[in-house]
Design a protein around this motif. Structure first.
Motif: not given
Length: 382
Positions: A77-79, A227-230, A189-193
């Motif tokens: 379970v490397p993640a 948390r980010a993966d969730l 996560a997506p960012v405002n570019t």
């Protein structure tokens, strides 16, 4: 005629065998085979390397038992947040130190083992190095026998710390060879570019970060997932539900087929001319065999100046002709991608789908109008 039990009996048998199914989400036979091979290589080489350092003998163990549990996490379970390098190294070493500390100050072995494991959990929590085998490392320091006792406060470093470092290094190398992501890095996560205060487009609709936090609080459970993966998982679930509901239309039915491309040996000036003349934002770049090498847009040309295409082109976002066009929603709303190139298995360019194409398609789908493959589709648009 004998009663075979019918569907109810069949379902009952399936329920009994559920105990033998993988309990981890996403687990496959291939992943388990890779985990077994990784553990074989990792544990064996760790023992050999430590034997080379210390020499074989009863004075100190070459490898401690908790490394077996650490290997399960690293290779199976490397993640998992519990399997990352710092939890493995820090968790095992710090926990072993807590065990040695408890053994040194508490003469009653029964009380010492309880205090040692308890201190190990507290120390790992405070140092953000929670690693389940750490509890076993603390116990090993307490009940490991004369060899461990004689090592004293060096035991957490040699062999526990050294075992952990070697196992992590071997894990990184093994996963790199098997093309797996370790240490695990969550997708950003997506960012405002655009340099404004607005949230990125994908984050303005649907659930928000506070909704995830509220759900976790309502469940009142600790989950073994970053948390980010969730957050990424839940957004992918939303997309899959949309694909299931509206996913009958394929990329091949929507894509523009008369694609404006540029050879890899072309110049930045020619790329700029094609982009402006055809009023497009994304220009696929192909090699001599007609395979996609990358993409280029006015932004890259402006930032980099008039130099060769190899220096300025970006990695292309691609899709297969049979993929559902709805699946491109995430890619075409990330604030950076203006078009997805549809390619064959050998990366020959078959077509292109722009943000304009996707918007037109979604408009038709959401209005419940029939969208036949013969319907006209917008050309390669800006």
């Amino acid at each position: 005629m004998p009663n075979t039990g019918g569907p109810e009996l069949h379902v009952g048998k399936l329920q009994k065998f559920r105990l033998f199914r993988p309990i981890l989400a996403g687990a496959t036979l291939r992943e388990r085979v890779i985990a077994c091979l990784g553990a074989l290589a990792g544990i064996t080489l760790t023992g050999l390397i430590c034997g080379w350092f210390f020499g074989e003998g009863p004075h100190i163990p070459l490898i401690v038992a908790p490394m077996g549990a650490s290997a399960v996490l690293i290779f199976a379970v490397p993640a998992s947040p519990l399997a990352q390098p710092w939890p493995v190294i820090g968790g095992n070493t710090i926990s072993a130190f807590m065990g040695v500390l408890a053994a040194h100050f508490i003469p009653d072995p029964v009380i010492a083992i309880g205090v040692g494991v308890s201190l190990a959990i507290a120390a790992m929590s405070l140092t953000r190095s929670l690693h389940p085998p750490g509890g076993a490392a603390a116990l090993t320091a307490l009940i490991g026998g004369p060899a461990v006792t004689s090592a004293g406060f060096l035991f957490p470093l040699f062999p526990v710390g050294l075992n952990s470092v070697i196992l992590v290094v071997l894990g990184i190398g093994f996963h790199k060879l098997s093309r797996r992501n370790y240490p695990h890095r969550a997708v950003a996560a997506p960012v405002n570019t655009h340099g404004t205060a607005d949230r990125p487009a994908p984050l303005r609709v649907g659930f928000q970060a506070e909704d995830v936090d509220a759900a976790l609080e309502a469940l009142d459970e600790t989950l073994d997932i970053d948390r980010a993966d969730l957050d990424r998982l839940l957004r992918q679930v939303e997309l899959q539900a949309l694909v299931r509901a509206r996913g009958t239309l394929t990329c091949a039915e929507v894509m523009s087929r008369d694609v404006i491309t540029l050879g890899l040996d072309g110049s930045a000036e020619k790329a700029r001319h094609l982009l402006i003349t055809h009023n497009i934002r994304t220009l696929p770049v192909i090699d001599g065999a007609g395979r996609l090498a990358g993409t280029i847009g006015l932004r890259e040309l402006t930032l980099q100046g008039a130099v060769g295409l190899r220096a300025v082109m970006s990695e292309a976002r691609t899709a297969g002709p049979d993929e559902p066009v709805i699946g491109l929603v995430n890619a075409l709303t990330d604030g950076r991608t203006h078009a997805v190139v549809v390619v064959a298995e050998d990366r020959r360019v078959l077509g292109i789908i722009t943000q304009t194409d996707l918007l037109a398609t979604l408009t038709r789908l959401l209005s419940d109008k029939t969208f036949a493959p013969s319907d006209p589709v917008a050309p390669q648009a800006a």
